[in-house]
Design an enzyme around this catalytic site. Structure first.
Site, PDB file in Angstrom:
ATOM      1  N   CYS B 106     -32.692  50.648  14.402  1.00 15.52           N
ATOM      2  CA  CYS B 106     -32.242  51.492  15.512  1.00 15.52           C
ATOM      3  C   CYS B 106     -31.305  50.706  16.420  1.00 15.52           C
ATOM      4  O   CYS B 106     -30.307  51.226  16.909  1.00 15.52           O
ATOM      5  CB  CYS B 106     -33.400  52.092  16.288  1.00 15.52           C
ATOM      6  SG  CYS B 106     -34.766  51.025  16.621  1.00 15.52           S
ATOM      7  N   VAL B 110     -27.462  51.817  17.217  1.00  7.60           N
ATOM      8  CA  VAL B 110     -27.011  52.265  18.533  1.00  7.60           C
ATOM      9  C   VAL B 110     -25.855  51.402  19.033  1.00  7.60           C
ATOM     10  O   VAL B 110     -24.915  51.893  19.657  1.00  7.60           O
ATOM     11  CB  VAL B 110     -28.183  52.293  19.537  1.00  7.60           C
ATOM     12  CG1 VAL B 110     -27.703  52.572  20.945  1.00  7.60           C
ATOM     13  CG2 VAL B 110     -29.194  53.352  19.118  1.00  7.60           C
TER      14      VAL B 110
END
Lengths: 464, 457
Positions: B106, B110
């Site tokens: 993640c 991002v």
């Protein structure tokens, strides 16, 4: 023994100064730095550190704010026992989705907290930030403040974004969070002879064993942080007269703050092994400056040691001269293990930690026998190499090291969260000895190539 | 927990309790381990890599290797270019794999790290030695589940490596899905019994179920070899087992190299295994081997011996979508009544397919994607079951509600057999009956009044 398998393994050049030998000159072990990108490090992240420290607080709510993985991998994996509430063993997560990442997860966090607090009415709530929360910029503190006001319970943000560092940094974040509870409870009925236990997580019921010893000595244990922990105990732990800090990495900063703000001195202790356990008890007796207490302590120590010595002696006879490799999280545990192994006749041939600092490694060098390998932040390949080179009989480590040891035909003892036996206290020493004995002496190893070879080449007893 | 769940159904909008899934990267890591000589690389914080390795180790009881980009606060601000470049240099210098399979997390998603560009630059800078491969897949943890991550990695392996020379090879591809090494071994055995040369991708047998040989093998014997993966573009067909884990990669191979994709379900139980065998048969020079026919016969024999104990038994099934779909069908074959079927993963196919299967026979069954164990527990409190089939995370429910419990799927953290015995194929179905019927018997033996306690069951 220098096995060809071991010789064929080389060491990353940048890692050479993270490895040293006791009894030899050389620079200090390089440590306290980030793992090399691209190494198969055994280390974890800040989130992991925070989570393991706070999670045993059994009547608090623990909500992981992030994508599902961080909650899934920390769901009920550590045998931190509770004598009461089991709420903390559930896995609560905001399970962030793509839309939350784009638009922010604050609203979802607020809703999740509301649902949980309404249903479980916890004494406090901890909200763990994960990597992604740090990036998308959710104001977790603001949400926590709002919820605190709404429900009149402490809702505490834990700044545990994984990328902030290693477990050590996570311990710090956990201490910061726990400290927000401290000083808010009523301390009136706390005795003059009282302590807190810091850095014990009640794995396999260890806090209960330690508590038992102190209670036998008439010493009140106000709070354990965090084994079998309770919010109300932590709130009033500033009323204790002394802090005992185990597991040097995780709770020292909390102890320092208690000393600064509330004038409570602390002693660094370890409850593993006869020597360290006794030293911890005597340290407390000395602190309270009471000859009678000291006498009672001697009596307890004598009684306990007498109880376990006969069996320990037998085990020692069997294990005398065998070699161990120790690879654990914190250095304080490593010190204890070196001593405990000595108690059962074993020599530590390799010792390493994930989070030790320079002083720790200097101390390890001083206490280990010459030739002992000392490593910081190791990886499986290195560990396998050293184990083969040193021809150890036992490996003490955590979940990731166990199968490696077995593949090499080496006995294993889990001294990490997944241990199934209490290893603290006097009874813990006996459990430890039994576990080590069971694994090292298991007949299974006779079928592994290393031992099979040893059996074949060993001189037979009745050989002419 | 342990008995914190109430029968009253809780209204939840923002909360996941006791998930029946985990995040993408661990699936990608598992798939990468099924390539021979591969180092899985986690492009993110250290913790991700550590958690995945620990979790896989708990399940397989085997060493699990993977490297990490060890993101720090700096990398999170400036991007992971420097970390990944340094990581690749270090990995090839010291661990010397044939291939590195990078998956994101993640964090790196991002930040927006562009992995192909970073890898290209690393190659230009000499961080990747001649002849060594680096592939990648995107596995944001906030999308899908571990099954998605597995599927994405398999698709990427194919996308990066499969080639078409134009010369057809007398072989088929099999994408086995997120199953055990023992299952992959069993699938290869079935192919061999039919005389069908097969490339199974990924193949974690002999990687994560290796023998104790006195050495620590960073790259064990097993795993699909790179030449075999390359040759997949020349295969006669691909058989993809499981909609969620395997169909995507098979379809992408069909699009890229026109290898026809046969989309099947996990071969658990009679009909699903028949379908797999039937599909392979078209490529078999010898037809179905007698050995396999006999095995099928033995399975049906055991089913007939045990049918009375399964009749109308209410069963809850939880786990990964492909497994649940297959297990529900097998339970119906046995005469049991799957009343709850849940998965933590998302995907409408799960509900559509299970309604198709269950509506005619168990019309009141509750079927739900993106569900969790807490929810399942609440349903069970309202409508009890006789048997629970799930991964280890079902054990809290099983204990509190005193339900016979059979562990199937991922992860299994507290039992041992899954590492050796397949659940796919006819042999796998025999093992499942063994587990399920014994679980029912054990409860009866433990709890029935003495006068009902029987020697012969």
């Amino acid at each position: 023994m220098n096995s060809p398998a071991a010789a064929s393994i080389s060491i990353l050049p940048d890692r050479r100064d993270s490895i040293a030998r006791a009894g030899e000159a050389g620079n200090a072990v390089a440590c306290d730095r980030g793992s090399l990108a691209g190494s198969v490090t055994q280390r974890a992240c800040a989130f992991c550190g925070s989570r393991v420290v706070l999670y045993p607080i059994a009547d608090a709510l623990h909500l992981v704010h992030g994508p599902i993985g961080c909650a899934a991998y920390t769901w009920d994996i550590r045998g931190a026992q509770s004598s009461g509430p089991q709420l903390f063993r559930n896995s609560f997560s905001t399970d962030l989705q793509e839309m939350d990442v784009i638009y922010g997860g604050e609203k979802k966090l607020g809703r999740a907290l509301r649902e949980l607090i309404r249903r479980h009415q916890p004494k406090a709530a901890f909200v763990y930030s994960t990597c992604i929360v740090g990036l998308i910029g959710d104001d977790v503190s603001a949400v926590c403040r709002e919820l605190s006001a709404e429900f009149s319970i402490p809702v505490i943000p834990v700044a545990s974004e994984g990328f902030k560092g290693t477990k050590k940094d996570g311990y710090q974040a956990a201490c910061d969070a726990a400290y927000r509870l401290v000083g808010t409870g009523d301390t009136r009925d706390i005795s003059d002879r009282s302590i807190n236990l810091l850095g014990d997580f009640n794995i396999a019921g260890e806090s209960w064993i330690i508590r038992g010893y102190f209670e036998r000595l008439g010493i009140q244990v106000v709070a354990t942080l965090t084994g079998d922990g309770r919010v109300d105990d932590i709130r009033r732990c500033h009323g204790a007269k002394l802090n005992l800090v185990q597991c040097s990495g995780s709770m020292t900063s909390l102890a320092k703050r208690l000393e600064r703000d509330h004038g409570i001195p602390f002693q660094r202790v370890s409850f593993f092994g006869i020597e360290d356990m006794s030293a911890a008890l005597y340290g407390v007796a000395t602190f309270f400056e009471d000859p009678l207490l000291r006498e009672k302590t001697s009596e307890l120590v004598r009684e306990e040691i007498e109880r376990l010595m006969p069996e320990l002696r037998e085990i020692r006879t069997a294990l005398e001269g065998k070699k161990a490799a120790v690879y654990v999280g914190g250095a304080f545990k490593a010190f204890s293990l070196v001593r405990a192994l000595r108690t059962i006749g074993m020599r530590t041939a390799i010792v390493g930690t994930q989070t030790g600092d320079r002083d720790d490694y200097d101390q390890l060098r001083a206490m280990c026998e010459p030739g002992t390998l000392i490593v910081d932040d190791s990886n499986p390949l290195e560990l396998a190499k050293f184990c083969l080179e040193q021809d150890v009989d036992l490996f003490i480590g955590g979940v990731k090291e166990r199968p490696i040891a077995y593949k090499l035909g080496i006995g294993f003892c889990d001294h990490n969260h997944e241990r199934k036996e209490a290893l603290a206290g006097y009874v813990g020493m006996l459990n430890f000895a039994r576990e080590v004995y069971a694994s090292v002496m298991s007949p299974v190893w006779n079928y592994t190539p290393r031992r099979a070879l040893r059996l074949r080449t060993a001189p037979r007893e009745n050989e002419e | 927990m342990l008995n914190g769940t109430t029968a009253e159904i809780a209204e939840r909008k923002a909360l996941r309790i006791n998930a029946a899934k985990t995040c993408q990267p661990i699936g990608a890591m598992y798939a990468s381990l099924g390539i021979h000589g591969c180092m899985p690389h986690s492009h993110g914080s250290q913790g991700c890599c550590s958690y995945h390795r620990s979790h896989l180790t708990r399940h397989f009881k085997e060493p699990v290797i993977a490297t990490t980009s060890s993101f720090t606060e700096g990398a999170s601000v400036f991007g992971g270019l420097a970390n990944l470049t340094q990581a690749l240099r270090n990995i090839f210098t010291i661990y010397n794999p044939d291939i590195v399979a990078v998956h994101t997390t993640c964090l790196s998603e991002v930040i927006g790290d562009d992995i192909p560009t970073i890898v290209k630059r690393a190659r230009e800078e000499g961080a990747i030695p001649e002849g060594k491969l680096v592939i990648h897949t995107n596995t944001p943890s906030f999308v899908g589940s571990h099954v998605t991550g597995f599927s994405n990695m398999v698709a990427s392996i194919i996308k990066y490596l499969a080639e078409k020379t134009g010369e057809a090879r007398n072989q088929v591809n099999v994408i086995p899905g997120f199953v055990e090494p023992a299952d992959m071994r069993e699938i290869k055995r079935i192919c061999a019994l039919l005389g069908v040369p097969a490339v199974v991708l990924p193949d974690t047998s002999a990687v994560l179920d290796g023998p104790l040989d006195g050495e620590y093998q960073m790259y064990p014997k097993g795993g699909t070899t790179i030449p075999a993966i390359k040759s997949m573009g020349d295969s006669l067909a691909t058989f993809a087992l499981g909609h969620f884990a395997s169909h995507g990669p098979a379809v992408s191979l069909e699009v890229k190299h026109q290898v026809p994709a046969g989309l099947l379900e996990l071969p658990i139980g009679v009909a699903a295994t028949d379908a797999f065998v039937q599909a392979l048969r078209a490529y078999s020079p010898s037809g179905v081997a007698e050995e396999l026919e006999t095995e099928r016969g033995r399975l049906v024999d055991m089913m007939s011996d045990m049918q009375q104990y399964f009749h109308e038994k209410r069963v809850a099934v939880a786990g990964d979508p492909d497994h649940v779909i297959a297990l529900v069908q097998f339970l119906l074959e046995l005469g049991a009544k799957p009343v709850y079927a849940i998965t933590g993963s998302r995907g409408n196919h799960f509900e559509t397919r299970l309604h198709e299967i269950l509506d005619p026979v168990v019309p009141d069954a509750i079927i739900k994607q993106s569900a969790d164990f807490f929810e399942l527990h609440q349903w069970i409190k309202n409508g009890p079951v006789d048997l629970l089939v799930a991964n280890t995370y079902g054990k809290h429910i099983a204990r509190v509600e005193n339900i016979p419990f059979v562990r199937v799927g991922f992860p299994i953290l507290d039992r041992v057999g899954h590492r050796f015995y397949p659940t796919v194929g006819y042999a796998g179905a025999i093992r499942l009956i063994d587990l399920m019927v014994n679980a029912l018997f054990d409860k009866k033996d433990r709890e029935c009044p003495e006068e009902w306690f029987e020697l012969v069951m």
